[in-house]
Design an enzyme around this catalytic site. Structure first.
Site, PDB file in Angstrom:
ATOM      1  N   SER A 103      17.397  61.653  10.045  1.00 17.69           N
ATOM      2  CA  SER A 103      18.396  62.065  11.030  1.00 17.69           C
ATOM      3  C   SER A 103      19.671  61.273  10.661  1.00 17.69           C
ATOM      4  O   SER A 103      19.604  60.204   9.610  1.00 17.69           O
ATOM      5  CB  SER A 103      17.776  61.522  12.476  1.00 17.69           C
ATOM      6  OG  SER A 103      17.699  60.142  12.368  1.00 17.69           O
ATOM      7  N   GLY A 104      20.787  61.488  11.335  1.00 16.26           N
ATOM      8  CA  GLY A 104      21.901  60.469  11.331  1.00 16.26           C
ATOM      9  C   GLY A 104      22.655  60.535  10.001  1.00 16.26           C
ATOM     10  O   GLY A 104      22.761  61.582   9.121  1.00 16.26           O
TER      11      GLY A 104
ATOM     12  N   ILE B 276      16.126  57.635  -0.250  1.00 12.79           N
ATOM     13  CA  ILE B 276      16.904  57.127   1.213  1.00 12.79           C
ATOM     14  C   ILE B 276      16.044  56.936   2.073  1.00 12.79           C
ATOM     15  O   ILE B 276      15.102  57.772   2.618  1.00 12.79           O
ATOM     16  CB  ILE B 276      18.017  58.352   1.409  1.00 12.79           C
ATOM     17  CG1 ILE B 276      18.867  58.750   0.445  1.00 12.79           C
ATOM     18  CG2 ILE B 276      18.719  57.716   2.765  1.00 12.79           C
ATOM     19  CD1 ILE B 276      19.825  59.752   0.605  1.00 12.79           C
ATOM     20  N   THR B 277      15.920  55.711   2.716  1.00 13.60           N
ATOM     21  CA  THR B 277      14.906  55.440   3.921  1.00 13.60           C
ATOM     22  C   THR B 277      15.737  55.830   5.145  1.00 13.60           C
ATOM     23  O   THR B 277      17.089  55.947   5.179  1.00 13.60           O
ATOM     24  CB  THR B 277      14.830  54.055   3.938  1.00 13.60           C
ATOM     25  OG1 THR B 277      16.008  53.355   4.430  1.00 13.60           O
ATOM     26  CG2 THR B 277      14.310  53.336   2.812  1.00 13.60           C
ATOM     27  N   GLY B 278      15.077  56.422   6.234  1.00  9.25           N
ATOM     28  CA  GLY B 278      15.382  57.107   7.423  1.00  9.25           C
ATOM     29  C   GLY B 278      16.294  57.997   7.213  1.00  9.25           C
ATOM     30  O   GLY B 278      17.135  58.316   7.823  1.00  9.25           O
ATOM     31  N   ALA B 279      15.918  59.087   6.360  1.00  2.00           N
ATOM     32  CA  ALA B 279      16.610  60.353   5.982  1.00  2.00           C
ATOM     33  C   ALA B 279      16.282  61.542   6.923  1.00  2.00           C
ATOM     34  O   ALA B 279      16.937  62.386   6.710  1.00  2.00           O
ATOM     35  CB  ALA B 279      16.392  60.727   4.559  1.00  2.00           C
TER      36      ALA B 279
ATOM     37  N   TYR C 262      19.712  43.272  16.532  1.00  2.00           N
ATOM     38  CA  TYR C 262      20.184  44.436  15.497  1.00  2.00           C
ATOM     39  C   TYR C 262      21.356  43.879  14.832  1.00  2.00           C
ATOM     40  O   TYR C 262      21.505  44.073  13.405  1.00  2.00           O
ATOM     41  CB  TYR C 262      20.709  45.613  16.447  1.00  2.00           C
ATOM     42  CG  TYR C 262      21.715  46.822  15.479  1.00  2.00           C
ATOM     43  CD1 TYR C 262      20.796  47.509  14.659  1.00  2.00           C
ATOM     44  CD2 TYR C 262      22.833  46.769  15.598  1.00  2.00           C
ATOM     45  CE1 TYR C 262      21.653  48.631  13.772  1.00  2.00           C
ATOM     46  CE2 TYR C 262      23.798  47.255  14.705  1.00  2.00           C
ATOM     47  CZ  TYR C 262      23.045  48.470  14.058  1.00  2.00           C
ATOM     48  OH  TYR C 262      23.818  49.488  13.164  1.00  2.00           O
TER      49      TYR C 262
HETATM   50  P1  NDP Z   1      19.609  57.300  13.347  1.00  2.00           P
HETATM   51  O1  NDP Z   1      18.874  56.549  14.463  1.00  2.00           O
HETATM   52  O2  NDP Z   1      20.167  58.667  13.353  1.00  2.00           O
HETATM   53  O3  NDP Z   1      18.896  56.936  11.979  1.00  2.00           O
HETATM   54  C1  NDP Z   1      17.833  56.052  11.695  1.00  2.00           C
HETATM   55  C2  NDP Z   1      16.911  56.488  10.781  1.00  2.00           C
HETATM   56  O4  NDP Z   1      16.086  55.246  10.637  1.00  2.00           O
HETATM   57  C3  NDP Z   1      15.892  57.528  11.618  1.00  2.00           C
HETATM   58  O5  NDP Z   1      15.889  58.346  10.662  1.00  2.00           O
HETATM   59  C4  NDP Z   1      14.702  56.826  11.853  1.00  2.00           C
HETATM   60  O6  NDP Z   1      13.699  57.443  11.746  1.00  2.00           O
HETATM   61  C5  NDP Z   1      14.532  55.452  10.656  1.00  2.00           C
HETATM   62  N1  NDP Z   1      13.804  54.635  10.924  1.00  2.00           N
HETATM   63  C6  NDP Z   1      13.634  53.736  12.232  1.00  2.00           C
HETATM   64  N2  NDP Z   1      12.714  53.085  12.189  1.00  2.00           N
HETATM   65  C7  NDP Z   1      12.111  53.305  10.946  1.00  2.00           C
HETATM   66  C8  NDP Z   1      10.704  52.765  10.276  1.00  2.00           C
HETATM   67  N3  NDP Z   1       9.909  51.841  11.053  1.00  2.00           N
HETATM   68  N4  NDP Z   1      10.510  53.397   9.007  1.00  2.00           N
HETATM   69  C9  NDP Z   1      11.165  54.326   8.616  1.00  2.00           C
HETATM   70  N5  NDP Z   1      12.469  54.802   9.259  1.00  2.00           N
HETATM   71  C10 NDP Z   1      12.612  54.289  10.471  1.00  2.00           C
HETATM   72  O7  NDP Z   1      20.813  56.338  13.236  1.00  2.00           O
HETATM   73  P2  NDP Z   1      22.053  56.230  12.066  1.00  2.00           P
HETATM   74  O8  NDP Z   1      21.932  57.445  11.147  1.00  2.00           O
HETATM   75  O9  NDP Z   1      23.349  55.968  12.877  1.00  2.00           O
HETATM   76  O10 NDP Z   1      21.778  54.824  11.279  1.00  2.00           O
HETATM   77  C11 NDP Z   1      21.694  54.799   9.669  1.00  2.00           C
HETATM   78  C12 NDP Z   1      22.078  53.552   9.487  1.00  2.00           C
HETATM   79  O11 NDP Z   1      23.747  53.406   9.532  1.00  2.00           O
HETATM   80  C13 NDP Z   1      21.546  52.312  10.039  1.00  2.00           C
HETATM   81  O12 NDP Z   1      21.429  51.391   8.896  1.00  2.00           O
HETATM   82  C14 NDP Z   1      22.704  51.948  10.983  1.00  2.00           C
HETATM   83  O13 NDP Z   1      22.792  50.366  10.982  1.00  2.00           O
HETATM   84  C15 NDP Z   1      23.885  52.220  10.057  1.00  2.00           C
HETATM   85  N6  NDP Z   1      25.232  52.278  10.864  1.00  2.00           N
HETATM   86  C16 NDP Z   1      25.436  53.102  12.023  1.00  2.00           C
HETATM   87  C17 NDP Z   1      26.587  53.281  12.648  1.00  2.00           C
HETATM   88  C18 NDP Z   1      26.886  54.254  13.729  1.00  2.00           C
HETATM   89  O14 NDP Z   1      27.762  54.209  14.279  1.00  2.00           O
HETATM   90  N7  NDP Z   1      25.699  55.040  14.050  1.00  2.00           N
HETATM   91  C19 NDP Z   1      27.534  52.313  12.117  1.00  2.00           C
HETATM   92  C20 NDP Z   1      27.395  51.594  11.153  1.00  2.00           C
HETATM   93  C21 NDP Z   1      26.178  51.425  10.562  1.00  2.00           C
HETATM   94  P3  NDP Z   1      13.074  58.636  12.930  1.00  2.00           P
HETATM   95  O15 NDP Z   1      13.927  59.825  12.563  1.00  2.00           O
HETATM   96  O16 NDP Z   1      11.719  58.866  12.494  1.00  2.00           O
HETATM   97  O17 NDP Z   1      13.588  58.073  14.061  1.00  2.00           O
END
Ligand code: NDP
Length: 315
Positions: free
Chosen positions: A12-13, A7-10, A190
């Site tokens: 947070s969120g 899972i990429t970006g795991a 975005y």
């Molecule tokens: P977050 O900002 O909480 O999570 C995003 C994650 O991406 C973080 O873990 C962040 O890392 C990571 N990230 C950013 N840049 C990089 C990079 N260069 N290399 C590796 N990791 C990276 O947002 P969400 O959880 O909300 O978003 C997750 C997904 O859900 C996204 O694809 C978003 O488009 C999608 N989404 C979100 C919605 C919402 O309402 N929130 C609705 C629909 C879709 P770090 O922790 O280091 O910052």
């Protein structure tokens, strides 16, 4: 056997909530592919993930070298890739100026689309080789890239145009930083990147599903108004957005619930159909959703694929 899911970006969120849900099930070993090692370890710890159920591996999607290095490291670990979840994203709605990846691409499209495009292409052969019964490649989409919805019609709308900016490399030198060649707009960049995500999933499906049996899917998990995605928005927006989504649009979904939804797309035996964009109704039941005209345009999908191959050095 236990499945392995990357899972990429795991850290947070949505990514973290999904990692937690899968790790807890005992059926998955989660590879948390994150740019900040310590943050990811702390995050896993804070949600009570047991040490044996996950591994943090460094991945910075804003650098093609880092993507290649991640793939090399992963291959060396000798673990199979059963499921890959492209979840990480950056969102810069208030940025006045573009920022750039290590390779000089505008940051949102460079990270959300191009980084993931290279990652999934490089892992595809390993996925093919896995003996897991239900292999899946999932790319997180969004309603905001879908102009057939109310949310997708809030300006600036997604629009890839003729992709002249993408063809030029989105570098702001000899090409625009925007895919359609227009002036920089962080919110639109975005949304455009999410359209590319959804188009890429469908192009993968057309090219590889029959031969490989891999399920390719995208999803909109609901509006998770509390995640870090909105960290760069103005404070008033950050204060009002969650209650607005809860009480006015009623599209609000908690991180926990959204994580369970994405976890379903990873492992639920009933969600194996390929080429699908999943959404959930008010009773939290999954259904196959319709994509906008642009996000389901097969000729655009082919073009995004071909131009992206050149940009990331695959052709
Ligand atoms: P977050 O900002 O909480 O999570 C995003 C994650 O991406 C973080 O873990 C962040 O890392 C990571 N990230 C950013 N840049 C990089 C990079 N260069 N290399 C590796 N990791 C990276 O947002 P969400 O959880 O909300 O978003 C997750 C997904 O859900 C996204 O694809 C978003 O488009 C999608 N989404 C979100 C919605 C919402 O309402 N929130 C609705 C629909 C879709 P770090 O922790 O280091 O910052």
């Amino acid at each position: 056997r236990q499945g392995t899911v990357i899972i990429t970006g795991a850290s947070s969120g949505l990514g973290l909530a999904t990692a937690k849900s899968l790790a807890e099930s005992g059926k998955w070993h989660v590879i948390m592919a994150c740019r900040d090692f310590l943050k990811a370890e702390k995050a896993a710890n804070s949600v009570g993930m047991a040490k044996g159920n996950y591994t943090v591996m460094h991945l910075d999607l804003a650098s093609l070298d880092s993507v290649r290095q991640f793939v090399d490291n992963f291959k060396r670990s000798k673990r199979p890739v059963d499921v890959l979840v492209c979840n990480a994203a950056v969102y810069q709605p208030t940025a006045r100026q573009p920022s750039f990846t290590a390779d000089g691409f505008e940051l949102s499209v460079g990270t959300n689309h191009l980084g993931h495009f290279l990652l999934s292409r490089l892992l595809l052969d390993d996925m093919k080789g896995s003996d897991y019964p239900s292999k899946r490649l999932i790319i997180v989409g969004s309603i905001t890239g879908n102009t057939n919805t109310l949310a997708g019609n809030v300006p600036p709308k997604a629009n890839l145009g003729d992709m002249r900016g993408l063809q030029g490399g989105l570098n702001g030198l000899n090409a625009s930083t925007m895919i359609d060649g227009g002036n920089f707009d962080g919110a639109k960049a975005y949304k455009d990147s999410k359209v590319c995500n959804m188009l890429t999933m469908q192009e993968f499906h057309r090219r590889y599903h029959e031969d490989t049996g891999i399920t390719f899917a995208s999803l909109y998990p609901g509006c998770i108004a509390t995640t870090g995605l909105f960290r760069e928005h103005i404070p008033l927006f950050r204060m009002l957005f969650p209650p607005f989504q809860k009480f006015v649009t009623k599209g609000f979904v908690s991180e926990d619930e959204a994580g369970k939804r994405l976890a379903q797309v990873v492992s639920d035996p009933s969600l194996t159909k390929s080429g699908v964009y999943w959404s959930w109704n008010k009773d939290s039941a999954s259904f196959e959703n319709q994509l906008s005209e642009e996000a389901s345009d097969a000729s655009k999908a082919r073009k995004v694929w071909e131009v992206s191959e050149k940009l990331v050095g695959l052709s």
